[in-house]
Design a protein around this motif. Sequence first.
Motif, PDB file in Angstrom:
ATOM      1  N   ASN A 201     -42.198 -14.217  22.934  1.00 57.35           N
ATOM      2  CA  ASN A 201     -42.317 -13.354  21.763  1.00 57.35           C
ATOM      3  C   ASN A 201     -41.868 -11.943  22.146  1.00 57.35           C
ATOM      4  O   ASN A 201     -42.302 -11.413  23.169  1.00 57.35           O
TER       5      ASN A 201
ATOM      6  N   ASN B 275     -42.710  -9.069  20.867  1.00 57.77           N
ATOM      7  CA  ASN B 275     -43.832  -8.121  20.900  1.00 57.77           C
ATOM      8  C   ASN B 275     -44.635  -8.263  22.192  1.00 57.77           C
ATOM      9  O   ASN B 275     -45.137  -7.267  22.735  1.00 57.77           O
TER      10      ASN B 275
ATOM     11  N   LEU C  10     -47.502  -1.031  18.268  1.00 57.44           N
ATOM     12  CA  LEU C  10     -48.184  -2.300  18.518  1.00 57.44           C
ATOM     13  C   LEU C  10     -49.671  -2.137  18.197  1.00 57.44           C
ATOM     14  O   LEU C  10     -50.332  -1.217  18.700  1.00 57.44           O
TER      15      LEU C  10
END
Length: 450
Positions: A308, A310, A349
């Motif tokens: 991923n 992120n 984030l």
Amino acid sequence: MAINDFITSTLNLEPNQILTFDSSVKDNKLYLFVTLKDSHPNCPFCGCKTKSKGYTKRSYNHLTMGGMPSIIVWKRRRYSCKFCDKSFVEDNPFGPEAFHQTYALLRNVAIELSNVHYSFKDIALRNNISSTLVELYCDSFIQVPRLQLPENLGIDEIHSSMAKYGGSYLCAFVDNNKRCLNELLPDRSKRTLSRHLETIPLSERKRVKYVTIDMWEPYKDVALKYFPNCEVAVDPFHVVKNLTDGFARIRIDIMNHSVKGSPTYYLLKTWNKLLLSDYELDNEPKYNSFFKQKMNYRQLYDALLGINPNLTLAYQLKEMYRKFNKEATEYNCEEWLNQIIQAFKIAHLYCYENFITLLENWKSEILNSFKRPYENRKQSNALAENINQKLNTLITVSNGLSNFDRFRCRSIYCLNSNILYSLTSNIQTYNKRKGKPRGKYKKTDGFMDE
């Protein structure tokens, strides 16, 4: 001779003081029968000559010998004055008058009290006395006054049921330079800390130059109020822990949204350690039963970062701060930290929102931790954490403690080499916790009817 050395070393006597000496074993105990030579003392009341008036027996518990508890049975000579007719007994070389233990045994108890791995019960069993007596000797032989505040002070807490005033934590003051415990308080609240520090003269509080803390806000407030010349530094470990908690949050969220038993779930569940710690990635490949092929850490690491974007970004930001924490100096840390804060904000984030707030709120304290005023060491609470482990050991081996005053004295005695014991005949004990008073009752005659 060996027997002379034995007498001198264990009985607190010179060989020429002994008139008779014998020993026997009974009920797995070693009995030492001793009679001393007549010293012909003068009367302590009038100074005249005296005469012998027979003997009286006195027994003392002594050190363990040959795996058996030993008992000294002393025929103590009595005297009567020829002038004033007053009576007295000969001087006692074995132990204090009011005790039934020898000086050697009392000294052994005092020394073993300095070992955090021994509970009161352990010490009692090793010396063949009761636990209550060990506690009494601890209260009497170990007196710990308030110690002078150090220049480099560490403040931390330890969870304990002994905490007072509704709290759950004790507060420990640590001397970061001398590397020892300085003080133990019954609570970590701002009220308790303030009340303690207000009793200390301002001139002494001005000597404190550095204070290291974890991120408990009252510590910071109290330090800035009562130590006017100090710089407060936050422990780097707690900052990094908050960072890794944020990274764990996004890793677990991605794992929980993946299918159980899938490669993504397997990697994030089993091999997340490769993203949390430093490993030698280019190791010898080993067979992996899930992927059914040989793989080394590098291949698994690349597979994790490919799951991923992120997760990859969160990992890169985490490693950026870890590098800063390891390599930054007092002179470049501020600019470097500003760049890191900016990078975390740009990333947006959710897992690092709390960490960004932490960096902004504790920025000056984080920068102060990079100063190395003593022995080229960064400012941290590592010593306080180490002492907390030893305090936890003392609590654990004792299966819980309830008397805070006794625990404070013994803890500082164990963890501060400047505190010494003193054998004294003045026996005292700390008051036990007061229970509820017994209510009124009426006495009855005879037995109650069934």
